[in-house]
Design a protein around this motif. Structure first.
Motif, PDB file in Angstrom:
ATOM      1  N   HIS A  16       0.826  -1.215   0.000  1.00 25.73           N
ATOM      2  CA  HIS A  16       0.000   0.000   0.000  1.00 25.73           C
ATOM      3  C   HIS A  16       0.857   1.261   0.000  1.00 25.73           C
ATOM      4  O   HIS A  16       0.357   2.350  -0.218  1.00 25.73           O
ATOM      5  CB  HIS A  16      -0.908   0.031   1.230  1.00 25.73           C
ATOM      6  CG  HIS A  16      -1.870  -1.100   1.281  1.00 25.73           C
ATOM      7  ND1 HIS A  16      -2.823  -1.312   0.324  1.00 25.73           N
ATOM      8  CD2 HIS A  16      -2.010  -2.105   2.176  1.00 25.73           C
ATOM      9  CE1 HIS A  16      -3.519  -2.400   0.644  1.00 25.73           C
ATOM     10  NE2 HIS A  16      -3.042  -2.899   1.746  1.00 25.73           N
ATOM     11  N   HIS A  32      -7.383  -7.738  -1.077  1.00 29.11           N
ATOM     12  CA  HIS A  32      -6.503  -8.782  -0.514  1.00 29.11           C
ATOM     13  C   HIS A  32      -6.941 -10.200  -0.887  1.00 29.11           C
ATOM     14  O   HIS A  32      -7.006 -11.086  -0.033  1.00 29.11           O
ATOM     15  CB  HIS A  32      -6.443  -8.650   1.000  1.00 29.11           C
ATOM     16  CG  HIS A  32      -6.021  -7.288   1.469  1.00 29.11           C
ATOM     17  ND1 HIS A  32      -6.923  -6.287   1.747  1.00 29.11           N
ATOM     18  CD2 HIS A  32      -4.800  -6.761   1.689  1.00 29.11           C
ATOM     19  CE1 HIS A  32      -6.273  -5.195   2.134  1.00 29.11           C
ATOM     20  NE2 HIS A  32      -4.989  -5.448   2.109  1.00 29.11           N
ATOM     21  N   HIS A  64      -4.683  -3.953   9.686  1.00 28.07           N
ATOM     22  CA  HIS A  64      -5.657  -3.412   8.733  1.00 28.07           C
ATOM     23  C   HIS A  64      -6.462  -4.559   8.135  1.00 28.07           C
ATOM     24  O   HIS A  64      -6.073  -5.718   8.239  1.00 28.07           O
ATOM     25  CB  HIS A  64      -4.979  -2.548   7.665  1.00 28.07           C
ATOM     26  CG  HIS A  64      -4.223  -3.324   6.614  1.00 28.07           C
ATOM     27  ND1 HIS A  64      -3.116  -4.085   6.880  1.00 28.07           N
ATOM     28  CD2 HIS A  64      -4.434  -3.439   5.287  1.00 28.07           C
ATOM     29  CE1 HIS A  64      -2.681  -4.628   5.760  1.00 28.07           C
ATOM     30  NE2 HIS A  64      -3.459  -4.263   4.769  1.00 28.07           N
ATOM     31  N   ALA A  99      -7.031  -6.871   6.130  1.00 29.60           N
ATOM     32  CA  ALA A  99      -6.462  -7.646   5.032  1.00 29.60           C
ATOM     33  C   ALA A  99      -7.032  -9.059   4.950  1.00 29.60           C
ATOM     34  O   ALA A  99      -6.875  -9.729   3.939  1.00 29.60           O
ATOM     35  CB  ALA A  99      -4.947  -7.715   5.181  1.00 29.60           C
ATOM     36  N   PHE A 144      -9.026   0.118   4.089  1.00 27.94           N
ATOM     37  CA  PHE A 144      -8.449  -1.073   3.479  1.00 27.94           C
ATOM     38  C   PHE A 144      -6.939  -1.061   3.467  1.00 27.94           C
ATOM     39  O   PHE A 144      -6.307  -2.031   3.118  1.00 27.94           O
ATOM     40  CB  PHE A 144      -8.979  -1.235   2.047  1.00 27.94           C
ATOM     41  CG  PHE A 144      -8.306  -0.368   1.026  1.00 27.94           C
ATOM     42  CD1 PHE A 144      -7.281  -0.883   0.243  1.00 27.94           C
ATOM     43  CD2 PHE A 144      -8.678   0.954   0.857  1.00 27.94           C
ATOM     44  CE1 PHE A 144      -6.643  -0.089  -0.692  1.00 27.94           C
ATOM     45  CE2 PHE A 144      -8.051   1.742  -0.073  1.00 27.94           C
ATOM     46  CZ  PHE A 144      -7.032   1.227  -0.850  1.00 27.94           C
TER      47      PHE A 144
END
Ligand SMILES: [Zn+2]
Length: 285
Positions: free
Chosen positions: A55, A114, A180, A182, A201
């Motif tokens: 990210h 993900h 997070h 995922a 996200f």
């Protein structure tokens, strides 16, 4: 146009000389899957280095050169590479390997990228990669299909093993508190709930003080023994939650492989490592 024509000539010259063509994948995990399907005869480069947060990736001129030279650039898709659009426009052919996967959405409606944390989705990746390679190299199409099929068999074995392992954790303890969000695809497939420290996200968002206090209350109320944090996430908030609640912090490999000498040098070992760590931390008997 001139650049693309020059590139085509260069690729033809390489083919005549029998040199390996170049393929690029964005993440190190996707690079591993492309390697498995492509086999000999291709050089596969991952754009994001191992141990890198997908990210937070910032491209350099090296990545631009790699992209421009690649015959196919494979992306995870589902929005993961949204920040790379200008860079991806340098590539002659880009393939979104998540085509055909039933994508899930976050509570706010955005698509959850993900997908790879469910091995069956990686089986879809393998099929898409084989299709793209068969299109540019039809002579070896049967070879790519056979490699993808063999790899899908390994992914199905992995899926069976995960079901067995998580079956040792009582259903009420199958809660993943993560840095997070995922683990949605994983949670959907293997019967977990997930709660995130960082909202949204990506690893780049920050919760409010109230959201953090609510989460810490939830961790204590549910007597959660551990929080699971991506290997690549650096967040003082994660440390704060661990300190405030006294739970164990377990590092997992989420968006990137380890280096070759680490415990997750390829996708299959990454999943085995993570599942073993989750089952151990949640008290699988
Ligand atoms: Zn992520």
């Amino acid at each position: 146009m001139r650049t693309k024509a020059a590139l085509a000539v260069a690729i033809m010259a390489m083919a005549t000389l029998g040199l390996a063509g170049q393929l690029v994948a964005t993440t190190s995990i996707l690079g591993d899957v492309v390697r498995r399907v492509a086999g000999e005869g291709w050089q596969v480069y991952a754009l994001f280095p191992p141990e890198a947060d997908p990210h937070a990736f910032q491209p350099t001129p090296r990545e631009a050169t790699l992209l421009a030279r690649a015959e196919v650039v494979f992306i995870c898709g589902a929005g993961l590479e949204a920040g790379l659009e200008p860079l991806l426009s340098l590539a002659s052919r880009v393939m979104d390997v998540s085509q055909g996967i039933a994508l899930r959405a976050f509570p706010d409606g955005r698509v959850d990228p993900h997908v790879w944390l469910n091995p069956l989705n990686v089986g879809v990746w393998a099929g898409n990669i084989a299709a793209a390679l068969s299109e540019i190299d039809p002579e070896r199409a049967a070879n790519y299909q056979a490699r993808a099929e063999a790899y899908r068999g390994e992914l199905e074995d992995l899926d069976g093993w995960i079901h067995e392992e998580v079956g040792r954790v009582p259903a009420e303890r199958r809660i993943l508190v993560v840095d997070h969000l995922a683990f949605g695809y994983f949670a959907d497939r293997y019967g977990f709930r997930q709660l995130a420290i960082l909202p949204g996200f990506s690893t780049l968002a920050e919760p409010s003080a109230r959201e953090l206090a609510e989460l810490e209350g939830e961790i204590q109320r549910l007597a959660i023994p551990a929080i699971f944090v991506s290997h690549t996430t650096v967040s003082p908030l994660v440390e704060q939650v661990a300190r405030d609640t006294g739970v164990e912090v377990v590092r997992l490999y989420v968006g990137a492989l380890s280096g070759p000498d680490g415990p997750a040098p390829d996708y299959l070992s990454l999943m085995r490592y993570d599942v073993a760590a989750i089952v151990a931390a949640l008290g699988g008997g």
